[in-house]
Design an enzyme around this catalytic site. Structure first.
Site, PDB file in Angstrom:
ATOM      1  N   HIS A 461       0.827  -1.207   0.000  1.00 28.02           N
ATOM      2  CA  HIS A 461       0.000   0.000   0.000  1.00 28.02           C
ATOM      3  C   HIS A 461       0.861   1.257   0.000  1.00 28.02           C
ATOM      4  O   HIS A 461       0.679   2.152  -0.844  1.00 28.02           O
ATOM      5  CB  HIS A 461      -0.919  -0.010   1.231  1.00 28.02           C
ATOM      6  CG  HIS A 461      -1.728   1.243   1.396  1.00 28.02           C
ATOM      7  ND1 HIS A 461      -3.034   1.333   0.990  1.00 28.02           N
ATOM      8  CD2 HIS A 461      -1.419   2.466   1.918  1.00 28.02           C
ATOM      9  CE1 HIS A 461      -3.497   2.546   1.248  1.00 28.02           C
ATOM     10  NE2 HIS A 461      -2.528   3.254   1.813  1.00 28.02           N
ATOM     11  N   GLU A 462       1.777   1.347   0.946  1.00 32.83           N
ATOM     12  CA  GLU A 462       2.601   2.548   1.039  1.00 32.83           C
ATOM     13  C   GLU A 462       3.497   2.721  -0.180  1.00 32.83           C
ATOM     14  O   GLU A 462       3.788   3.843  -0.594  1.00 32.83           O
ATOM     15  CB  GLU A 462       3.430   2.535   2.328  1.00 32.83           C
ATOM     16  CG  GLU A 462       2.605   2.619   3.597  1.00 32.83           C
ATOM     17  CD  GLU A 462       1.706   3.845   3.656  1.00 32.83           C
ATOM     18  OE1 GLU A 462       2.067   4.880   3.054  1.00 32.83           O
ATOM     19  OE2 GLU A 462       0.640   3.764   4.293  1.00 32.83           O
ATOM     20  N   HIS A 465       1.776   4.691  -2.796  1.00 37.65           N
ATOM     21  CA  HIS A 465       1.961   6.132  -2.639  1.00 37.65           C
ATOM     22  C   HIS A 465       3.311   6.557  -3.221  1.00 37.65           C
ATOM     23  O   HIS A 465       3.422   7.605  -3.875  1.00 37.65           O
ATOM     24  CB  HIS A 465       1.914   6.525  -1.163  1.00 37.65           C
ATOM     25  CG  HIS A 465       0.558   6.526  -0.549  1.00 37.65           C
ATOM     26  ND1 HIS A 465      -0.488   7.263  -1.052  1.00 37.65           N
ATOM     27  CD2 HIS A 465       0.070   5.891   0.558  1.00 37.65           C
ATOM     28  CE1 HIS A 465      -1.560   7.084  -0.291  1.00 37.65           C
ATOM     29  NE2 HIS A 465      -1.248   6.257   0.682  1.00 37.65           N
ATOM     30  N   HIS A 468       3.148   6.737  -6.921  1.00 35.48           N
ATOM     31  CA  HIS A 468       2.402   7.941  -7.307  1.00 35.48           C
ATOM     32  C   HIS A 468       3.339   9.156  -7.276  1.00 35.48           C
ATOM     33  O   HIS A 468       3.334   9.984  -8.200  1.00 35.48           O
ATOM     34  CB  HIS A 468       1.235   8.127  -6.334  1.00 35.48           C
ATOM     35  CG  HIS A 468       0.174   9.064  -6.810  1.00 35.48           C
ATOM     36  ND1 HIS A 468      -0.910   9.397  -6.038  1.00 35.48           N
ATOM     37  CD2 HIS A 468       0.025   9.760  -7.961  1.00 35.48           C
ATOM     38  CE1 HIS A 468      -1.682  10.241  -6.705  1.00 35.48           C
ATOM     39  NE2 HIS A 468      -1.134  10.480  -7.867  1.00 35.48           N
TER      40      HIS A 468
END
Length: 674
Positions: A461-462, A465, A468
């Site tokens: 998940h991290e 980021h 992104h």
């Protein structure tokens, strides 16, 4: 001694020169940075020519470079490796920085210039036009149109809020450390793996508690060890400690701090012309109104609570006694084992951290996007144990640096997150450096770092980021990286979770750290089959926090003033939406709800599930279009990850998907479909 923040770094990718940075550099650099930016803004408003994009927006985007350099490093340290000295600097400068930001956002002359450009924006290109629109909207909502007296009052409110939010985080860190659970006998840790016991022994040793074990607390209410600990009394101690944080009536109690934050946010919203803080926040998000948030969340809460009640009955049948909060994870894992032959605690030997990183997290990104990673041992992170990786595109061109700070420590706040140390933009010719912070317990020397199932999921998940931030390619600094609407920012990171159990990925990284045997494919199949089990609890605890956040922030000023008992308000708010089962506590109780009272998610914690609608719809698209392919990755990078904040995110999503997102994939994923 020269101050390393006063000029751009000469290191590769402009990596901050951490070896040269000392705590005493922060204060003078922040002070000088504020003065420089104030002078730059004054120069914009003093120039006599008609306001244009080139003489207003461009110098505004160029302004504050020294301040940005120092603050990105400082706030990274204050969250990841704080000390009393760092905390004192943060407390000192919080009101000054709030006042500085207000001086810019509320500058009437600057606002008039931007409004002039805004009225003539049709002649600009797409990114320029969107920049003007976003800046004009932001300043309007910030109060740039208020009169002088109102602006003065607004500045007072913002400064006081900055102090309170810093105090909330400081109290929480101190009480979290203070409430770590000391275990006298290793027998009390029955059920934990050797690695978990080793980590608890190391944590105790680090605090001078030789011969004992220490369970340090995580940010959410539930602790990962509750799944495995057989000793019910120890489970209860851990849960009680977790739920007491910053609410014990001691010097670290956040109750009064929280109430003042709520009241001041409500007053600020009314000053700005909004009925509540939630109205103020959602006005500049994709949700637009708290009513739209409630229309989505409240029906989901009813369905989730219904599913949680059914799960609870099953747990109680298995346990033979009423289920309490500290029992849920333990017996839920037993059901998962009995019905699906899945015991997530037995998966840890397959999740060795380095292999998860290299053959899992990195390998998925390579296969989907073609990027590669190489560790730069010649470059230094901000504290011991931080690793630096160079990231390149498939053609070998430079993409940026990725820093990984894996382990927990007393100076690091709880949770997991991504920070930017520098964000790509063409205007200033900046590259990209992103940081992932996790809070994995560090084992004793020589022992492997074995991750839980949830920690692996958090890692993916991290890293979403981080991708992104790395992929965003923009002209203007305001649009760099993850500078998007708060209720969109979690979408790309949630999508990246998909690769955790994707066959081509999991088969490579999930290998037993001792035997070298890959995880049995049947186990992965059973994990997938079991994924809707426990969603009643998981969705309920999340929605309880999201709706609690909304309840606090939908109060008018008068209503906020009337609240005097934090615990009573929380009970009533959860009861009103049917999420008041004591066995299913909210993921974050009010006094340790850092996302909303010291972080950037005030009235915005709903963002995770709001974004998950897009996420589930996107995962369905990948599955229907061949899954893990470069073609699919390139499309997602082009339309979503690569645009940063330079385009309306829902327009970007429509361009990617060919339509708006639908909610049905989310309902199916969470077991909420009728």
């Amino acid at each position: 001694m020269s101050n390393p923040f006063l000029s751009p770094s000469t290191l590769p990718y402009q990596l901050p020169p951490f070896a040269d940075i000392a705590v005493e550099h922060y204060a003078p650099a922040i002070t000088r940075g504020m003065a420089e930016q104030r002078a730059e803004i004054d120069a914009i408003t003093a120039q006599p020519d008609e306001a244009t994009f080139e003489n207003t927006m461009v110098p505004l985007e160029r302004s504050g470079q020294t301040l940005t350099r120092v603050l990105r490093v400082f706030f990274n340290q204050s969250s990841a490796d704080s000390t009393d000295e760092v905390a004192a600097i943060e407390e000192e400068f919080a009101p000054q920085l709030a006042a500085h930001e207000d001086a810019i956002e509320l500058d009437g002359a600057l606002y008039a210039s931007i409004r002039h450009v805004h009225e003539r924006r049709d002649a600009l290109d797409d990114e320029q036009r969107y920049l003007v629109e976003r800046r004009f909207t932001r300043m309007t909502l910030a109060g740039a149109g208020l009169d002088a007296e109102q602006k003065a009052r607004l500045t007072e409110l913002n400064q006081r809020l900055s102090v309170l939010q810093t105090k909330f985080e400081k109290n929480l860190l101190a009480d979290t450390n203070d409430l770590a659970v000391v275990i006298d006998s290793v027998d009390e840790l029955d059920g934990l793996s050797e690695g978990e016991i080793s980590a608890a022994a190391q944590a105790a040793s680090d605090r001078g508690l030789e011969g004992k074990h220490l369970i340090t607390l995580v940010l959410p209410t539930g602790h990962p060890v509750l799944e495995s600990l057989t000793n019910r009394e120890v489970r209860e101690r851990i849960m009680r400690a977790s739920r007491q944080r910053a609410a014990r009536g001691n010097q670290h109690d956040n109750s009064a701090v929280l109430l003042e934050i709520v009241r001041l946010r409500a007053r600020r919203a009314e000053l700005l012309g909004f009925a509540s803080h939630a109205d103020f926040i959602t006005a500049d998000q994709t949700a637009k109104t708290p009513q739209r948030v409630a229309a989505m969340l409240e029906p989901l809460a009813q369905a989730a609570a219904r599913n949680a009640r059914a799960e609870k009955q099953k747990l109680e049948q298995l346990a033979g006694h009423p289920i309490e909060a500290h029992d849920w994870a333990f017996y839920s894992e037993k059901v998962r084992k009995a019905e699906f032959d899945v015991d997530t605690s037995e998966l840890k030997p397959y999740f060795e951290a380095e292999r998860v990183l290299q053959q899992g997290v990195f390998a998925a990104a390579t296969q989907v996007y073609g990027i590669t990673f190489s560790e730069r041992h010649d470059l230094q992170g901000y504290t011991e144990g931080v690793r630096v990786f160079e990231v390149r595109n498939e053609d070998g061109s430079e993409l940026g640096l990725y820093l990984l700070d894996l382990y927990t420590r007393d100076t690091k706040r709880g949770g997991a997150w991504m920070n930017e140390l520098i964000g790509q933009n063409e205007l200033l010719d900046h590259p990209t450096i992103v940081v992932n912070n996790l809070n994995v317990s560090k084992p004793a020397a020589g022992e492997p770092t074995l991750l839980t199932f949830d920690e692996v999921n958090t890692f993916f998940h991290e890293f979403g980021h981080a991708l992104h931030g790395l992929f965003a390619h923009v002209v203007y600094p305001s649009f760099t990286g993850t500078n998007v609407y708060r209720d969109f920012v979690e979408f790309p990171s949630q999508v990246n979770e998909m690769w955790m159990l994707w066959p081509e990925i999991v088969n490579d990284y999930a290998v037993h750290h001792q035997t070298g045997e890959p995880i049995d494919a049947g186990i992965i199949d059973r994990i997938r089959a079991s994924q809707t089990w426990g969603e009643g609890f998981a969705t309920s605890e999340y929605l309880a926090a999201a709706l609690l956040d909304q309840a606090w922030h939908r109060l008018s000023s008068a209503e906020a003033d009337a609240v005097t008992d934090v615990a009573a308000f929380e009970r009533e708010a959860l009861a009103a939406v049917g999420l008041d089962d004591p066995a299913v506590p909210t993921r974050y109780s009010s006094c340790y709800f850092a996302h909303t009272f010291s972080g950037g998610y005030s009235a915005g914690y709903y963002s995770y599930i709001w974004s998950e609608v897009l996420d589930a719809d996107t995962v369905q698209w990948f599955e229907q279009n061949g899954g893990l392919t470069r073609e699919n990755g390139d499309r997602f990078r082009q339309y979503v990850l690569g645009i940063g904040g330079k385009q309306d995110p829902l327009e970007a999503y429509r361009a990617f998907r060919g339509r708006d997102a639908v909610i049905e994939p989310l309902l199916e994923r969470r077991g909420l479909a009728a």
